[in-house]
Design an enzyme around this catalytic site. Structure first.
Site, PDB file in Angstrom:
ATOM      1  N   HIS B  67       0.816  -1.210   0.000  1.00  0.00           N
ATOM      2  CA  HIS B  67       0.000   0.000   0.000  1.00  0.00           C
ATOM      3  C   HIS B  67       0.853   1.265   0.000  1.00  0.00           C
ATOM      4  O   HIS B  67       0.395   2.328   0.415  1.00  0.00           O
ATOM      5  CB  HIS B  67      -0.970  -0.011   1.182  1.00  0.00           C
ATOM      6  CG  HIS B  67      -0.300  -0.240   2.499  1.00  0.00           C
ATOM      7  ND1 HIS B  67       0.021  -1.497   2.959  1.00  0.00           N
ATOM      8  CD2 HIS B  67       0.136   0.621   3.447  1.00  0.00           C
ATOM      9  CE1 HIS B  67       0.604  -1.385   4.147  1.00  0.00           C
ATOM     10  NE2 HIS B  67       0.693  -0.115   4.458  1.00  0.00           N
ATOM     11  N   ASP B  69       3.978   1.988   1.454  1.00  0.00           N
ATOM     12  CA  ASP B  69       5.005   2.350   2.436  1.00  0.00           C
ATOM     13  C   ASP B  69       6.115   1.305   2.536  1.00  0.00           C
ATOM     14  O   ASP B  69       6.992   1.386   3.391  1.00  0.00           O
ATOM     15  CB  ASP B  69       4.379   2.620   3.809  1.00  0.00           C
ATOM     16  CG  ASP B  69       3.701   1.397   4.417  1.00  0.00           C
ATOM     17  OD1 ASP B  69       3.899   0.270   3.903  1.00  0.00           O
ATOM     18  OD2 ASP B  69       2.969   1.553   5.410  1.00  0.00           O
ATOM     19  N   GLY B  89       5.907  10.555  11.052  1.00  0.00           N
ATOM     20  CA  GLY B  89       4.656  11.053  10.502  1.00  0.00           C
ATOM     21  C   GLY B  89       3.388  10.677  11.261  1.00  0.00           C
ATOM     22  O   GLY B  89       2.383  11.361  11.145  1.00  0.00           O
ATOM     23  N   HIS B 116      -4.254   0.694  20.184  1.00  0.00           N
ATOM     24  CA  HIS B 116      -2.853   0.257  20.203  1.00  0.00           C
ATOM     25  C   HIS B 116      -2.041   1.045  19.161  1.00  0.00           C
ATOM     26  O   HIS B 116      -0.971   1.585  19.463  1.00  0.00           O
ATOM     27  CB  HIS B 116      -2.780  -1.242  19.911  1.00  0.00           C
ATOM     28  CG  HIS B 116      -1.383  -1.768  19.773  1.00  0.00           C
ATOM     29  ND1 HIS B 116      -0.734  -2.449  20.774  1.00  0.00           N
ATOM     30  CD2 HIS B 116      -0.505  -1.712  18.734  1.00  0.00           C
ATOM     31  CE1 HIS B 116       0.477  -2.781  20.374  1.00  0.00           C
ATOM     32  NE2 HIS B 116       0.647  -2.353  19.122  1.00  0.00           N
ATOM     33  N   HIS B 120       1.362   3.938  19.122  1.00  0.00           N
ATOM     34  CA  HIS B 120       2.575   4.088  18.299  1.00  0.00           C
ATOM     35  C   HIS B 120       2.608   5.487  17.676  1.00  0.00           C
ATOM     36  O   HIS B 120       3.652   6.144  17.655  1.00  0.00           O
ATOM     37  CB  HIS B 120       2.593   3.047  17.178  1.00  0.00           C
ATOM     38  CG  HIS B 120       2.807   1.647  17.644  1.00  0.00           C
ATOM     39  ND1 HIS B 120       3.783   1.306  18.555  1.00  0.00           N
ATOM     40  CD2 HIS B 120       2.170   0.483  17.318  1.00  0.00           C
ATOM     41  CE1 HIS B 120       3.742  -0.004  18.756  1.00  0.00           C
ATOM     42  NE2 HIS B 120       2.758  -0.524  18.041  1.00  0.00           N
TER      43      HIS B 120
END
Lengths: 88, 393
Positions: B67, B69, B89, B116, B120
């Protein structure tokens, strides 16, 4: 920016992905992911089985100790050699 | 907990969902994502504002396989989602090959995984604490979600504590409710303060968590099931009815990680599987728990190492069933090693929030496993257990 200690879990994730037990993304330093429990447990169990430890699926002291030992890190074309390479 | 090494400079953050999952309604996804952010804003001054266009801090999308990345998703199971740390980012990606669900034991719970991932996005790495939201794997649907104290400490290490604090201080997860939540904030004041025998004399014999997640207090011939802030309706009940074969005036109890509950009284112990005695019991403590004394004061399993701790008088013993001998020759050790704890305890319990609680007389102590000392707090410990645990007037 704070640079603190890396958790035992993160060390294990990096190690397990480095040697083919977890997806390579688990050692991508730019992101954190979430695995389903069975994937995580199986990775730990597979490593324990390979290393001749009690297969518990838990990151116990013995397992972490073994991960901290120097070991062969033979590189292949895609990076580090994997403990899980299949024979043809 | 572990911090990745970066955090946002501002506390007012924006987000947008640029690609929705294929199987859920947009409005439902919006609500769950907001609720997942609220997990973190409850304990900090962080705010999260949804936007539908323009630049945002955190972009959210549900995508499959490769996708863009470089870290392709792997279909159902395996990696469920990933998110970039702030310095990279903060964006969060969810594998749309998963069966994302809301409030259902089927599939993968969107709220829990999103909470969760946003950890991050805010700078948290994976925690070593298994009960933490930031543990590295999804444990399945939890109908009553509670943020672990480990997660609270982690997020507050980055962004500080919430300046307008709610809650009653017993538990760091107390405070405001999550919006549109199906879970309830824990330790809110009980609706009807109680006034019964337990309130008149809050000294208890034993306290333990059962394998099915309930917390029980034993006193004399009676037992009480505890709720978040009080005693459940219909209690006390007779121990002989609840645990047939078990006498009253229990000294100590705990549930081990095998799901079995052990009760101790005098020189004997009983093992129960749920509410049924698990074989030929009672047995002598000296037979099943070599190295542990009779006539105990308290016992508990400490989640940090899974070992069993027994307390009697001014001493404690650590029991490891996997080792021979299970009690090392260096035990017993003085309870004074546990900074701030008194001798001659009545009960001990590691609660679901990760703190360890010790009870003596009509008071209790909250022990912080991270600092290895009784917590400093306002009001200070020890606190009256009747008010804080049993919902008494």
């Amino acid at each position: 920016v704070y640079t603190g200690p890396v958790s035992t879990t993160t060390q294990a994730e990096i190690y397990l992905s480095q040697f083919g037990y977890l997806p390579a993304s688990a050692r991508n330093p730019s992101l954190g992911g979430l695995l389903d429990a069975s994937t995580w447990t199986k990775a730990v169990q597979d490593f324990q089985s390979f290393a001749g430890l009690n297969v518990t699926g838990e990151l116990d002291e013995e397992t972490m100790q073994l991960m901290s030992l120097p070991r062969c890190g033979v590189r292949d074309k895609v990076g580090f050699g994997s403990d899980n390479r299949s024979k043809r | 907990y572990a911090l990745q090494g970066s955090r946002w400079r501002v506390k007012g953050l924006t987000y947008k969902i640029s690609k929705y999952p294929k199987r859920l309604k947009r409005a439902d996804v919006d609500a769950e994502i907001l609720r997942a952010f609220s997990v973190w804003s409850e304990f900090t001054d962080l705010t999260f504002t949804p936007k539908t266009s323009g630049p945002v801090h955190i972009e959210i999308k549900f995508v499959e396989s490769e996708h863009g990345d470089g870290d392709a998703f792997d279909g159902m199971g395996g990696t469920l989602a990933h998110a970039f740390f702030p310095v990279f980012g903060g964006d969060a990606h969810f594998d749309d090959a998963e069966l994302w669900t809301i409030g259902s034991p089927r599939g993968t719970n969107l709220f829990q995984v999103a909470a969760h991932e946003f950890g991050h996005s805010l700078g948290l790495s994976h925690s070593d604490v298994r009960s933490a939201l930031m543990a590295p794997f999804y444990r399945g649907f939890e109908p009553v979600f509670k943020l672990d104290s480990d997660d609270v400490l982690a997020i507050q290490a980055l962004y500080g504590k919430r300046s307008t604090q709610g809650g009653n201080g017993l538990n760091p997860t107390s405070g405001g409710a999550y919006p549109k939540t199906t879970q309830k904030p824990i330790f809110s004041p009980p609706k009807t303060p109680r006034d019964d025998q337990l309130c008149r004399d809050p000294k208890i014999d034993a306290l333990f968590n059962s394998a099915d997640g309930e917390t029980y207090a034993f006193k004399g011939n009676k037992y009480y099931r505890l709720t978040e802030n009080s005693v459940a309706d219909g209690y006390p009940k007779s121990i002989s009815d609840g645990w047939p074969g078990l006498p009253g005036d229990i000294d100590a109890a705990f549930t081990y990680k095998n799901g079995k509950t052990y009760f101790f009284k005098g020189t004997k112990y009983w093992r129960f599987n749920g509410r049924s005695v698990d074989g030929d019991y009672p047995k002598e403590i000296s037979e099943g728990f070599t190295g542990v004394p009779d006539h105990l004061d308290a016992a508990m399993v400490w989640g940090g190492n899974g070992k069993i701790y027994f307390f009697k008088g001014s001493k404690f013993w650590r029991f490891d069933p996997l080792k021979r001998p299970p009690v090392k020759s260096s035990y017993p050790k003085p309870i004074s090693n546990w900074e701030g704890l008194p001798n001659s305890l009545d009960a001990a319990l590691q609660y679901t929030n990760g703190y360890t609680y010790f009870f003596k007389g009509d008071k209790y102590y909250r022990f912080n496993d991270r600092t290895f000392a009784v917590d400093y707090a306002d009001p200070p410990f020890p606190r009256p257990s009747g008010h804080w645990w049993f919902g008494c007037k």
